[in-house]
Structure formats: structure tokens, C-alpha cells
Write a protein that holds these residues in place. Sequence first.
Motif, PDB file in Angstrom:
ATOM      1  N   GLY A  12     115.148  14.016  11.296  1.00 38.14           N
ATOM      2  CA  GLY A  12     114.269  14.148  12.615  1.00 38.14           C
ATOM      3  C   GLY A  12     112.801  14.154  12.364  1.00 38.14           C
ATOM      4  O   GLY A  12     112.202  14.276  13.524  1.00 38.14           O
ATOM      5  N   GLU A  13     112.291  13.517  11.311  1.00 33.33           N
ATOM      6  CA  GLU A  13     110.834  13.405  11.036  1.00 33.33           C
ATOM      7  C   GLU A  13     110.506  11.839  11.735  1.00 33.33           C
ATOM      8  O   GLU A  13     111.272  10.988  11.937  1.00 33.33           O
ATOM      9  N   PRO A  14     109.149  12.026  12.020  1.00 30.64           N
ATOM     10  CA  PRO A  14     108.840  10.689  12.437  1.00 30.64           C
ATOM     11  C   PRO A  14     109.373   9.328  11.470  1.00 30.64           C
ATOM     12  O   PRO A  14     108.961   9.313  10.460  1.00 30.64           O
ATOM     13  N   ALA A  15     109.850   8.440  12.095  1.00 35.89           N
ATOM     14  CA  ALA A  15     110.339   7.075  11.527  1.00 35.89           C
ATOM     15  C   ALA A  15     109.254   6.505  10.679  1.00 35.89           C
ATOM     16  O   ALA A  15     109.614   5.844   9.557  1.00 35.89           O
ATOM     17  N   ALA A  16     108.010   6.115  11.048  1.00 41.86           N
ATOM     18  CA  ALA A  16     107.125   5.641  10.509  1.00 41.86           C
ATOM     19  C   ALA A  16     105.945   6.261   9.839  1.00 41.86           C
ATOM     20  O   ALA A  16     105.206   6.166   9.014  1.00 41.86           O
ATOM     21  N   GLY A  17     106.391   7.624   9.512  1.00 44.60           N
ATOM     22  CA  GLY A  17     105.372   8.437   8.999  1.00 44.60           C
ATOM     23  C   GLY A  17     105.531   8.811   7.577  1.00 44.60           C
ATOM     24  O   GLY A  17     104.749   9.219   6.658  1.00 44.60           O
ATOM     25  N   ALA A  18     107.084   8.636   6.954  1.00 42.54           N
ATOM     26  CA  ALA A  18     107.219   8.967   5.572  1.00 42.54           C
ATOM     27  C   ALA A  18     108.371   7.971   4.964  1.00 42.54           C
ATOM     28  O   ALA A  18     108.813   7.280   5.594  1.00 42.54           O
ATOM     29  N   ASP A  19     108.265   7.926   3.754  1.00 45.90           N
ATOM     30  CA  ASP A  19     109.575   7.302   3.067  1.00 45.90           C
ATOM     31  C   ASP A  19     110.700   7.852   3.427  1.00 45.90           C
ATOM     32  O   ASP A  19     110.972   9.079   2.750  1.00 45.90           O
ATOM     33  N   HIS A  20     111.924   7.164   4.059  1.00 49.45           N
ATOM     34  CA  HIS A  20     113.102   7.488   4.307  1.00 49.45           C
ATOM     35  C   HIS A  20     113.990   6.845   3.178  1.00 49.45           C
ATOM     36  O   HIS A  20     115.162   6.692   4.005  1.00 49.45           O
ATOM     37  N   GLY A  21     113.763   6.593   2.343  1.00 49.23           N
ATOM     38  CA  GLY A  21     114.987   5.902   1.267  1.00 49.23           C
ATOM     39  C   GLY A  21     116.063   6.856   1.237  1.00 49.23           C
ATOM     40  O   GLY A  21     116.900   6.351   1.139  1.00 49.23           O
ATOM     41  N   THR A  22     115.803   7.920   1.006  1.00 55.76           N
ATOM     42  CA  THR A  22     116.897   8.953   0.834  1.00 55.76           C
ATOM     43  C   THR A  22     117.890   9.152   2.085  1.00 55.76           C
ATOM     44  O   THR A  22     118.941   9.169   1.912  1.00 55.76           O
ATOM     45  N   CYS A  23     117.100   8.996   3.171  1.00 55.31           N
ATOM     46  CA  CYS A  23     117.654   9.296   4.585  1.00 55.31           C
ATOM     47  C   CYS A  23     118.672   8.038   4.599  1.00 55.31           C
ATOM     48  O   CYS A  23     119.908   8.231   4.961  1.00 55.31           O
ATOM     49  N   ARG A  24     118.073   6.803   4.418  1.00 57.78           N
ATOM     50  CA  ARG A  24     118.859   5.589   4.571  1.00 57.78           C
ATOM     51  C   ARG A  24     119.946   5.524   3.668  1.00 57.78           C
ATOM     52  O   ARG A  24     121.287   4.900   3.863  1.00 57.78           O
ATOM     53  N   THR A  25     119.908   5.849   2.356  1.00 56.18           N
ATOM     54  CA  THR A  25     121.043   6.262   1.425  1.00 56.18           C
ATOM     55  C   THR A  25     122.034   7.178   1.829  1.00 56.18           C
ATOM     56  O   THR A  25     123.301   6.730   1.896  1.00 56.18           O
ATOM     57  N   ALA A  26     121.671   8.277   2.363  1.00 59.90           N
ATOM     58  CA  ALA A  26     122.773   9.170   2.889  1.00 59.90           C
ATOM     59  C   ALA A  26     123.282   8.762   4.242  1.00 59.90           C
ATOM     60  O   ALA A  26     124.237   9.116   4.419  1.00 59.90           O
ATOM     61  N   ARG A  27     122.644   8.010   4.886  1.00 62.81           N
ATOM     62  CA  ARG A  27     123.120   7.636   6.354  1.00 62.81           C
ATOM     63  C   ARG A  27     124.429   6.472   5.953  1.00 62.81           C
ATOM     64  O   ARG A  27     125.121   6.191   6.847  1.00 62.81           O
ATOM     65  N   GLU A  28     124.404   5.832   4.724  1.00 63.43           N
ATOM     66  CA  GLU A  28     125.669   5.268   4.549  1.00 63.43           C
ATOM     67  C   GLU A  28     126.858   5.619   4.438  1.00 63.43           C
ATOM     68  O   GLU A  28     127.901   5.118   4.874  1.00 63.43           O
ATOM     69  N   LEU A  29     126.712   7.060   4.094  1.00 63.63           N
ATOM     70  CA  LEU A  29     128.044   7.970   4.164  1.00 63.63           C
ATOM     71  C   LEU A  29     128.176   8.983   5.130  1.00 63.63           C
ATOM     72  O   LEU A  29     129.296   9.358   5.439  1.00 63.63           O
ATOM     73  N   GLU A  30     127.088   9.225   5.950  1.00 61.08           N
ATOM     74  CA  GLU A  30     126.825  10.433   6.881  1.00 61.08           C
ATOM     75  C   GLU A  30     126.648  10.144   8.381  1.00 61.08           C
ATOM     76  O   GLU A  30     125.958   8.856   8.376  1.00 61.08           O
ATOM     77  N   PRO A  31     126.963  10.578   9.365  1.00 61.43           N
ATOM     78  CA  PRO A  31     126.580  10.135  10.627  1.00 61.43           C
ATOM     79  C   PRO A  31     125.293  10.797  11.017  1.00 61.43           C
ATOM     80  O   PRO A  31     124.738  11.437  10.227  1.00 61.43           O
ATOM     81  N   PRO A  32     124.583  10.172  11.935  1.00 60.34           N
ATOM     82  CA  PRO A  32     123.348  10.670  12.423  1.00 60.34           C
ATOM     83  C   PRO A  32     123.322  12.081  12.813  1.00 60.34           C
ATOM     84  O   PRO A  32     124.561  12.714  13.477  1.00 60.34           O
ATOM     85  N   ARG A  33     122.394  12.871  12.599  1.00 55.98           N
ATOM     86  CA  ARG A  33     122.089  14.114  13.090  1.00 55.98           C
ATOM     87  C   ARG A  33     121.329  14.357  14.016  1.00 55.98           C
ATOM     88  O   ARG A  33     121.265  15.225  14.862  1.00 55.98           O
ATOM     89  N   PHE A  34     120.366  13.389  14.193  1.00 58.03           N
ATOM     90  CA  PHE A  34     119.262  13.270  15.188  1.00 58.03           C
ATOM     91  C   PHE A  34     119.026  12.392  16.002  1.00 58.03           C
ATOM     92  O   PHE A  34     119.326  11.090  15.714  1.00 58.03           O
ATOM     93  N   CYS A  35     118.785  12.383  17.297  1.00 54.91           N
ATOM     94  CA  CYS A  35     118.654  11.155  18.179  1.00 54.91           C
ATOM     95  C   CYS A  35     117.367  10.456  17.826  1.00 54.91           C
ATOM     96  O   CYS A  35     116.375  11.267  17.816  1.00 54.91           O
ATOM     97  N   SER A  36     117.616   9.249  17.523  1.00 47.88           N
ATOM     98  CA  SER A  36     116.415   8.518  16.996  1.00 47.88           C
ATOM     99  C   SER A  36     115.615   8.251  18.267  1.00 47.88           C
ATOM    100  O   SER A  36     114.259   7.707  18.035  1.00 47.88           O
TER     101      SER A  36
END
Length: 63
Positions: A12-36
Motif C-alpha cells: 500500500g505504499e507509493p509504488a515509485a517511492g521505495a524498493d518493492h523487491g520483497t513485495c514483487r517476490t511475495a506477489r508471485e504467491l499471494e493475491p494483491p491486498r491493496f488497490c494499485s
Amino acid sequence: MTTTAIWCDRCGEPAAGADHGTCRTARELEPPRFCSRCRRRMKVQILPAGWTATCVEHGLTRS
């Protein structure tokens, strides 16, 4: 019409603001939790054949 993600759909944090590498890895197995598009928390349902996530503003997303 092309839509650019403004918010990370996992944390749910700004997409351009930080490194979301762990989010991308987790999203391979999990559904989204926040509307992008609006950052609202979505209603998520895990199904045997995939998942559905619903934003009250932008509707249904499914795998």
C-alpha cells in the motif's frame, strides 16, 4: 486505456517511492491486498483455482 500503478498492491505504499523487491517476490504467491489505483484495502477471496480481489471503487481483479 493504460493504467499506471501509483500504489504497491501488496504493502500500500507509493509504488515509485521505495524498493518493492520483497513485495514483487511475495506477489508471485499471494493475491494483491491493496488497490494499485486508489490504495484502498481490497476484499480478497482465496479459491482452489486462484483468487479474487475486489476494490469498492475499481471492481474485481482475479487470477
